[in-house]
Write a protein that holds these residues in place. Structure first.
Motif, PDB file in Angstrom:
ATOM      1  N   ASP A 167       8.966  11.580   9.173  1.00 56.70           N
ATOM      2  CA  ASP A 167       7.729  10.980   9.664  1.00 56.70           C
ATOM      3  C   ASP A 167       6.643  11.039   8.587  1.00 56.70           C
ATOM      4  O   ASP A 167       6.844  11.604   7.516  1.00 56.70           O
ATOM      5  CB  ASP A 167       7.277  11.662  10.956  1.00 56.70           C
ATOM      6  CG  ASP A 167       6.908  13.118  10.757  1.00 56.70           C
ATOM      7  OD1 ASP A 167       7.233  13.676   9.687  1.00 56.70           O
ATOM      8  OD2 ASP A 167       6.286  13.701  11.656  1.00 56.70           O
ATOM      9  N   ASP A 168       5.470  10.455   8.893  1.00 55.69           N
ATOM     10  CA  ASP A 168       4.388  10.359   7.909  1.00 55.69           C
ATOM     11  C   ASP A 168       3.923  11.731   7.432  1.00 55.69           C
ATOM     12  O   ASP A 168       3.635  11.918   6.246  1.00 55.69           O
ATOM     13  CB  ASP A 168       3.207   9.582   8.485  1.00 55.69           C
ATOM     14  CG  ASP A 168       3.476   8.092   8.574  1.00 55.69           C
ATOM     15  OD1 ASP A 168       4.550   7.650   8.103  1.00 55.69           O
ATOM     16  OD2 ASP A 168       2.613   7.374   9.102  1.00 55.69           O
ATOM     17  N   ASP A 169       3.838  12.719   8.344  1.00 56.82           N
ATOM     18  CA  ASP A 169       3.372  14.052   7.941  1.00 56.82           C
ATOM     19  C   ASP A 169       4.341  14.714   6.974  1.00 56.82           C
ATOM     20  O   ASP A 169       3.935  15.373   6.016  1.00 56.82           O
ATOM     21  CB  ASP A 169       3.155  14.934   9.171  1.00 56.82           C
ATOM     22  CG  ASP A 169       1.907  14.534   9.940  1.00 56.82           C
ATOM     23  OD1 ASP A 169       0.985  13.976   9.309  1.00 56.82           O
ATOM     24  OD2 ASP A 169       1.856  14.778  11.161  1.00 56.82           O
ATOM     25  N   VAL A 182       6.425  13.150   4.942  1.00 61.53           N
ATOM     26  CA  VAL A 182       6.306  12.417   3.673  1.00 61.53           C
ATOM     27  C   VAL A 182       5.054  12.897   2.940  1.00 61.53           C
ATOM     28  O   VAL A 182       5.078  13.156   1.737  1.00 61.53           O
ATOM     29  CB  VAL A 182       6.262  10.893   3.920  1.00 61.53           C
ATOM     30  CG1 VAL A 182       5.896  10.144   2.652  1.00 61.53           C
ATOM     31  CG2 VAL A 182       7.601  10.401   4.446  1.00 61.53           C
ATOM     32  N   ARG A 183       3.935  13.025   3.667  1.00 59.55           N
ATOM     33  CA  ARG A 183       2.679  13.469   3.061  1.00 59.55           C
ATOM     34  C   ARG A 183       2.837  14.856   2.446  1.00 59.55           C
ATOM     35  O   ARG A 183       2.334  15.130   1.358  1.00 59.55           O
ATOM     36  CB  ARG A 183       1.562  13.468   4.107  1.00 59.55           C
ATOM     37  CG  ARG A 183       0.228  13.931   3.547  1.00 59.55           C
ATOM     38  CD  ARG A 183      -0.812  14.078   4.623  1.00 59.55           C
ATOM     39  NE  ARG A 183      -0.403  14.862   5.779  1.00 59.55           N
ATOM     40  CZ  ARG A 183      -0.410  16.193   5.817  1.00 59.55           C
ATOM     41  NH1 ARG A 183      -0.778  16.891   4.780  1.00 59.55           N
ATOM     42  NH2 ARG A 183      -0.029  16.833   6.907  1.00 59.55           N
ATOM     43  N   ARG A 206       9.803   0.820   6.455  1.00 61.08           N
ATOM     44  CA  ARG A 206       9.662   2.273   6.280  1.00 61.08           C
ATOM     45  C   ARG A 206       9.476   2.602   4.791  1.00 61.08           C
ATOM     46  O   ARG A 206       8.663   3.445   4.427  1.00 61.08           O
ATOM     47  CB  ARG A 206      10.887   2.989   6.838  1.00 61.08           C
ATOM     48  CG  ARG A 206      10.797   4.471   6.760  1.00 61.08           C
ATOM     49  CD  ARG A 206       9.717   4.997   7.689  1.00 61.08           C
ATOM     50  NE  ARG A 206       9.513   6.404   7.453  1.00 61.08           N
ATOM     51  CZ  ARG A 206       8.350   7.010   7.559  1.00 61.08           C
ATOM     52  NH1 ARG A 206       7.292   6.342   7.945  1.00 61.08           N
ATOM     53  NH2 ARG A 206       8.236   8.284   7.316  1.00 61.08           N
ATOM     54  N   ARG A 232       6.032   1.767   3.822  1.00 61.30           N
ATOM     55  CA  ARG A 232       5.086   2.747   4.371  1.00 61.30           C
ATOM     56  C   ARG A 232       5.068   3.995   3.484  1.00 61.30           C
ATOM     57  O   ARG A 232       4.002   4.539   3.193  1.00 61.30           O
ATOM     58  CB  ARG A 232       5.504   3.096   5.802  1.00 61.30           C
ATOM     59  CG  ARG A 232       4.688   4.147   6.463  1.00 61.30           C
ATOM     60  CD  ARG A 232       3.535   3.553   7.165  1.00 61.30           C
ATOM     61  NE  ARG A 232       2.808   4.604   7.891  1.00 61.30           N
ATOM     62  CZ  ARG A 232       1.611   4.454   8.338  1.00 61.30           C
ATOM     63  NH1 ARG A 232       0.980   3.314   8.172  1.00 61.30           N
ATOM     64  NH2 ARG A 232       1.010   5.416   8.977  1.00 61.30           N
ATOM     65  N   VAL A 233       6.227   4.451   3.044  1.00 61.58           N
ATOM     66  CA  VAL A 233       6.298   5.626   2.163  1.00 61.58           C
ATOM     67  C   VAL A 233       5.605   5.327   0.841  1.00 61.58           C
ATOM     68  O   VAL A 233       4.855   6.156   0.321  1.00 61.58           O
ATOM     69  CB  VAL A 233       7.763   6.057   1.956  1.00 61.58           C
ATOM     70  CG1 VAL A 233       7.886   7.095   0.853  1.00 61.58           C
ATOM     71  CG2 VAL A 233       8.350   6.593   3.249  1.00 61.58           C
ATOM     72  N   ILE A 249       1.880   5.513   1.366  1.00 60.06           N
ATOM     73  CA  ILE A 249       1.407   6.902   1.450  1.00 60.06           C
ATOM     74  C   ILE A 249       1.338   7.503   0.054  1.00 60.06           C
ATOM     75  O   ILE A 249       0.358   8.162  -0.310  1.00 60.06           O
ATOM     76  CB  ILE A 249       2.318   7.732   2.379  1.00 60.06           C
ATOM     77  CG1 ILE A 249       2.156   7.255   3.828  1.00 60.06           C
ATOM     78  CG2 ILE A 249       2.012   9.221   2.273  1.00 60.06           C
ATOM     79  CD1 ILE A 249       3.153   7.857   4.795  1.00 60.06           C
ATOM     80  N   PRO A 300      -6.162   9.730   9.693  1.00 58.96           N
ATOM     81  CA  PRO A 300      -4.778   9.394   9.333  1.00 58.96           C
ATOM     82  C   PRO A 300      -4.571   9.414   7.824  1.00 58.96           C
ATOM     83  O   PRO A 300      -5.522   9.426   7.052  1.00 58.96           O
ATOM     84  CB  PRO A 300      -4.608   7.974   9.883  1.00 58.96           C
ATOM     85  CG  PRO A 300      -5.984   7.406   9.849  1.00 58.96           C
ATOM     86  CD  PRO A 300      -6.908   8.557  10.142  1.00 58.96           C
ATOM     87  N   VAL A 301      -3.309   9.426   7.445  1.00 60.90           N
ATOM     88  CA  VAL A 301      -2.972   9.412   6.016  1.00 60.90           C
ATOM     89  C   VAL A 301      -3.489   8.127   5.382  1.00 60.90           C
ATOM     90  O   VAL A 301      -4.120   8.152   4.330  1.00 60.90           O
ATOM     91  CB  VAL A 301      -1.444   9.518   5.812  1.00 60.90           C
ATOM     92  CG1 VAL A 301      -1.097   9.409   4.343  1.00 60.90           C
ATOM     93  CG2 VAL A 301      -0.908  10.786   6.395  1.00 60.90           C
ATOM     94  N   LEU A 302      -3.228   7.009   6.040  1.00 62.99           N
ATOM     95  CA  LEU A 302      -3.675   5.713   5.537  1.00 62.99           C
ATOM     96  C   LEU A 302      -4.868   5.260   6.363  1.00 62.99           C
ATOM     97  O   LEU A 302      -4.890   5.450   7.576  1.00 62.99           O
ATOM     98  CB  LEU A 302      -2.546   4.679   5.641  1.00 62.99           C
ATOM     99  CG  LEU A 302      -1.298   4.993   4.830  1.00 62.99           C
ATOM    100  CD1 LEU A 302      -0.222   3.967   5.121  1.00 62.99           C
ATOM    101  CD2 LEU A 302      -1.610   5.017   3.353  1.00 62.99           C
TER     102      LEU A 302
END
Length: 153
Positions: free
Chosen positions: A2-4, A6-7, A28, A31-32, A35, A82-84
């Motif tokens: 998930d995004d977290d 990846v972050r 996906r 999205r990566v 980020i 959010p990250v983005l």
């Protein structure tokens, strides 16, 4: 992933490598990459590893705009954002190339505002022949030779 997660992988290291198992989507992967871009990284390598999936390698970008982007993203994360950014739009496309030049049909200069100007005067005529020179070549002083006799045969 998930995004977290990846972050968390983009932790300030000089190089970050991510592996995705089969079943990843192009959305996906994009999205990566977004980020990573927001956290000041640029993609180095995208490798399809066959049955194992996809391998993405990123390098930390030390350009001033990348550092500023990283600072803004970290500040947004610290405030619980959010990250983005929610309204992040892709950069505008580059401007279109100029259209091909149309052939000019007139050879006049550029137009200017105001009343129309008179066309330029016509070019002068070619110089005349001197008056003592005849226009037709003179007759030869001797007559031409007779034609050859016909050949018999």
């Amino acid at each position: 992933m998930d995004d977290d997660e990846v972050r968390r992988r983009f932790d300030g290291a000089v190089r970050v490598e991510l592996m995705f198992r089969r079943g990843y989507t192009t959305a996906r992967r994009q999205r990566v990459e977004a980020i990573g871009h927001a956290l000041g990284y640029r993609p180095l390598l995208t490798e399809n590893t066959g049955w194992r999936g996809l391998r993405l390698v990123f390098a930390r970008d030390e350009a001033p705009d990348a550092r500023r982007r990283r600072e803004l993203t970290i500040a947004r994360l610290r405030t619980g954002g959010p990250v983005l950014p929610p309204l992040e739009t892709p950069p505008p496309p580059p401007p279109l190339p100029p259209p091909p030049a149309a052939p000019q049909t007139r050879t006049t200069g550029p137009r200017t505002s105001g009343p129309p100007t008179a066309p330029p005067p016509p070019p002068p005529p070619p110089p005349a022949l001197p008056p003592n020179r005849p226009r037709v070549p003179p007759k030869p002083s001797v007559p031409p030779p007779p034609p050859p006799p016909p050949s018999g045969g």
